[in-house]
Design an enzyme around this catalytic site. Structure first.
Site, PDB file in Angstrom:
ATOM      1  N   CYS A  37       0.838  -1.211   0.000  1.00 41.39           N
ATOM      2  CA  CYS A  37       0.000   0.000   0.000  1.00 41.39           C
ATOM      3  C   CYS A  37       0.867   1.254   0.000  1.00 41.39           C
ATOM      4  O   CYS A  37       1.537   1.561   0.985  1.00 41.39           O
ATOM      5  CB  CYS A  37      -0.920  -0.040   1.227  1.00 41.39           C
ATOM      6  SG  CYS A  37      -1.761   1.513   1.571  1.00 41.39           S
ATOM      7  N   CYS A  40      -0.029   3.906   2.586  1.00 44.67           N
ATOM      8  CA  CYS A  40       0.435   3.468   3.911  1.00 44.67           C
ATOM      9  C   CYS A  40       1.884   3.888   4.146  1.00 44.67           C
ATOM     10  O   CYS A  40       2.247   4.310   5.257  1.00 44.67           O
ATOM     11  CB  CYS A  40       0.330   1.951   4.031  1.00 44.67           C
ATOM     12  SG  CYS A  40      -1.358   1.300   3.949  1.00 44.67           S
TER      13      CYS A  40
END
Length: 286
Positions: A37, A40
């Site tokens: 991600c 993230c």
């Protein structure tokens, strides 16, 4: 693996101890993330930096959703990053996506006690006791120590209003960020100051009642009587008086009775009187 005492990796084995039980002592910010991600990866260093800056005021707990799918399913995590704040064993707030640091600070500050909040609490006790000068002195001290704490500004506005300095109280209220302008405390403050201003050079309640006894259609007397009832905290009497003025003379003061009722509702908040008299007001309008 982080070496910071404020950042921990969470698995199903330590989740109960390091999130649920630990959040009874200190807020725990849980970051649900995954190695693939990209947002993230943007968010992680921001959260880590804040954890270091805030020190022991909160713990950052990281859950890799690829490795801890059971925990991710337990919280129905459908998109990442998702960040949840736990207090006393329960998730109390959350956000999704890689928010800017300023927005995350704002999110945290809604839930994490600040040292200056203790001074605000003490000042509010002074206000309840009528020790207004002591409250103002304490709040000014708190403002110097923590100028970014908006709770101090709200308490200062209330203290200045209690001292009779309506101008300073409104100046502080007007300077609050837009999202704080609608807080119940500020709406109440504005409502009370509005009614108090209406009483500048106004006749006494006895004199107003005398005027109404002589002329039942004296709209100004009826309006000022309602204002005195509000300031005297006789809220139901005030609501009845304003409704009667609406019924008799909607045009008085550019619909002043209805506008005053709305300000009274702001002061009363979720008091059952609001529902009752709002319904009666609406029936008069329609």
């Amino acid at each position: 693996m982080s070496t910071s005492p404020y950042i921990i990796e969470i698995t199903k084995d330590n989740y109960q101890t390091d999130v649920i039980e630990r959040s009874a002592q200190v807020p725990v910010l849980v970051d649900f993330w995954a190695p693939w991600c990209q947002p993230c990866k943007i968010l992680m260093p921001v959260l880590a930096n804040l954890a270091e800056q805030y020190g022991e005021k909160f713990i950052l707990a990281k859950i890799n959703t690829e490795e801890e799918q059971e925990l991710a399913a337990q919280f129905a995590i459908r998109s990442i990053p998702t960040v949840k704040l736990f207090v006393n064993g329960q998730p109390v707030d959350e956000f999704a996506g890689a928010l800017p640091e300023a927005d995350i600070r704002k999110f945290l500050d809604q839930h994490i006690p600040r040292e200056s909040d203790a001074l605000v609490d003490q000042a509010e006790q002074f206000l309840l006791q009528g020790a207004i000068d002591d409250a103002l002195a304490l709040l000014k001290q708190a403002k110097t120590a923590d100028p970014a704490n908006s709770n101090i500004d709200i308490a200062l506005a209330q203290a200045y209003a209690a001292s009779g300095n309506a101008e300073k109280a409104l100046e502080i209220a007007d300077g609050l960020p837009a999202d704080l302008q609608e807080k119940p405390e500020i709406r109440v403050l504005r409502g009370l100051l509005f009614f108090e201003k209406q009483l500048e050079n106004a006749p006494s309640e006895a004199a107003l009642q005398e005027r109404l006894d002589r002329d039942d259609n004296d709209s100004e007397a009826r309006y000022l009587l309602a204002v005195r009832q509000v300031v005297g905290q006789r809220y139901e009497d005030a609501a009845q008086t304003l409704l009667e003025l609406m019924r008799r003379d909607r045009s008085f003061g550019d619909d002043a009775a209805r506008k005053a009722l709305l300000r009274l509702f702001d002061i009363l908040g979720d008091d059952p009187l609001v529902h009752r008299y709002r319904s009666r007001m609406m029936s008069l309008i329609y």
